[in-house]
Design an enzyme around this catalytic site. Structure first.
Site, PDB file in Angstrom:
ATOM      1  N   GLU A 116       0.836  -1.201   0.000  1.00 32.50           N
ATOM      2  CA  GLU A 116       0.000   0.000   0.000  1.00 32.50           C
ATOM      3  C   GLU A 116       0.870   1.250   0.000  1.00 32.50           C
ATOM      4  OE1 GLU A 116      -0.917  -2.576   2.048  1.00 32.50           O
ATOM      5  OE2 GLU A 116      -3.080  -2.462   2.473  1.00 32.50           O
TER       6      GLU A 116
ATOM      7  N   ASP B 265     -11.626   8.686 -21.451  1.00 36.15           N
ATOM      8  CA  ASP B 265     -11.546   7.254 -21.145  1.00 36.15           C
ATOM      9  C   ASP B 265     -11.187   6.566 -22.456  1.00 36.15           C
ATOM     10  OD1 ASP B 265     -11.979   4.583 -20.764  1.00 36.15           O
ATOM     11  OD2 ASP B 265     -13.830   4.826 -19.613  1.00 36.15           O
TER      12      ASP B 265
END
Ligand code: DSN
Length: 424
Positions: free
Chosen positions: A51, A205
């Site tokens: 993380e 996108d």
């Protein structure tokens, strides 16, 4: 290929392998990765939690994770010719839908207005469908295509932008066969700014056409947009995954949107395969591939039109052909997308039924088929081969209720696949 000691799972994988070897993938969002890419995600990074971002992680043991992620970021920028003076890329998104969600979470507040292309006009669920989190948490205004030619209605886009003052405008699609005029989006954002003193964020996108843009055969939004998201497994021919590019000013917000916004530990083993795929894109031969994908799609559209089928917009500029299967030469075929998809699956061609703009039929049995050429081009198909495939599609659709014709066509597809084997 390595064989698992778990025979039951191995058997299912083997069956899928045989299916892919002996049938054609013409789902527009699919491709066949190289053996290197496939091998690259079976690696020890799958054991690792990481993380955070390079240099700022929440667990120890990150020296090589950081090296891998920095290398992947560099290649991700290089494949679109971007400089890290202006652009940042987050390579951790697990796929395209979470990438889009992370952008919204990082840059918007719930209730903010997003202007995106309607799914029925060729947009995507994550561009504001009421059942997707984009449509649940944000105020969605949609634009579509023009009735006369099914091309994006930039006038509607402008007027909706001026009336609704969107915080973010999305350009991009999952079922649109033509070029996009990315600059027009930027001009529209300027006009919104003139009116309200605030410029909407522009998000492209490019999940479907990223490989065509990297191969320089499709217009690029990078000169005009602030944020660009993509998947990595469609025309880019990488592992399943996503990417978010953004102008440097949005870096911190985008990173926060991905982690801790919607994701925990990144899948670094997949990031290794992204790096390998991006290496292949940069390698030089990829632009030939991209060019052939578009040539093949054009040849497919031409041949189907010649046969009397209605190809939406009359052709294609990318890897997508949208076909109306409800009529041929002006007469009803008696079938919709559901039977058409099933018929082609029967002969060994996978593709998907698709709503067409202004479709009167229902999503589970729409009027259209979406056909893509990215995967078969990887397989080595040229324009002549794809014209032959168009003949087989035509014969199958015209004989959807004749088992003996379908069975002959299935053998033809199988023979064709044997001439163009997968490379693993
Ligand atoms: N499922 C992808 C497609 O087929 O276009 C998009 O999410």
């Amino acid at each position: 290929m390595y064989k698992l000691s778990d025979n039951i799972v191995q058997n299912i994988i083997d069956l899928e392998y045989s299916r892919q070897q002996s049938e054609l993938e013409m789902i527009a969002s699919e491709n066949y990765v190289s053996k290197d890419v496939m091998m690259a995600y079976s690696n020890v990074f799958t054991n690792k939690y990481s993380e955070g971002y390079p240099g700022k992680r929440y667990y120890g043991g990150q020296e090589y994770v950081d090296q891998l992620e920095v290398l992947t970021q560099k290649r991700a920028l290089d494949m679109f010719g971007l400089s890290d003076d202006d652009w940042y890329v987050n390579v951790q998104p697990l796929s395209g839908a979470p990438a889009n969600l992370a952008v919204f979470l990082g840059l918007l507040k719930p209730g903010d207005t997003i202007l995106g292309m309607d799914l029925s006009a060729g947009g995507h669920l994550t561009h504001g469908h009421p059942l997707n989190s984009s449509g649940i948490y944000y105020n969605i205004v949609s634009y579509g295509v023009r009735k006369e030619d099914y091309l994006i209605d930039y006038d509607e886009l402008l007027s909706k932008a001026l009336d609704n003052q969107p915080k973010l405008i999305i350009g991009g699609f999952s079922a649109y066969p033509r070029e996009i005029d990315w600059k027009k989006f930027s001009d529209i954002a300027d006009q919104v700014e003139d009116k309200y003193g605030y410029r909407p964020i522009l998000m492209a996108d490019i999940a479907h056409v990223a490989g065509l843009i990297a191969g320089k055969v499709y217009n690029s939004p990078f000169p005009y947009f602030d944020v660009v998201t993509t998947t990595t497994h469609k025309t880019l021919r990488g592992p399943r995954g996503g990417l978010i590019y953004c102008k440097k000013q949005y870096q911190a917000d985008i990173n926060r949107g991905v982690f801790p916004g919607i994701q925990g530990g990144p899948h670094e083993h997949i990031i290794a395969a992204k790096a390998v795929a991006f290496g292949e894109v940069i390698s030089g031969q990829f632009s030939d591939y991209a060019e052939n994908v578009v040539k093949n799609a054009k040849a497919l559209a031409e041949k189907l039109s010649e046969k009397g089928w209605h190809v939406i917009t009359g052709g294609t500029d990318n890897h997508i052909v949208l076909l109306d299967v409800t009529s041929k030469n002006g007469s009803s075929t008696g079938i919709g997308g559901k039977i058409a998809e099933k018929t082609l699956e029967t002969i060994g061609i996978s593709l998907n039924k698709n709503m067409l703009p202004f479709d009167q039929r229902k999503p589970m049995d729409p009027s259209g088929l979406r056909i893509g050429t990215a995967a078969v081009t990887t397989r080595g198909f040229d324009e002549n081969t794809i014209r032959y495939v168009a003949e087989l599609i035509d014969q199958a659709l015209m004989n959807y209720d004749d088992d003996s014709v379908l069975s002959e066509l299935k053998s033809e597809i199988k023979n064709l696949c044997e001439k163009f084997p997968l490379q693993y």
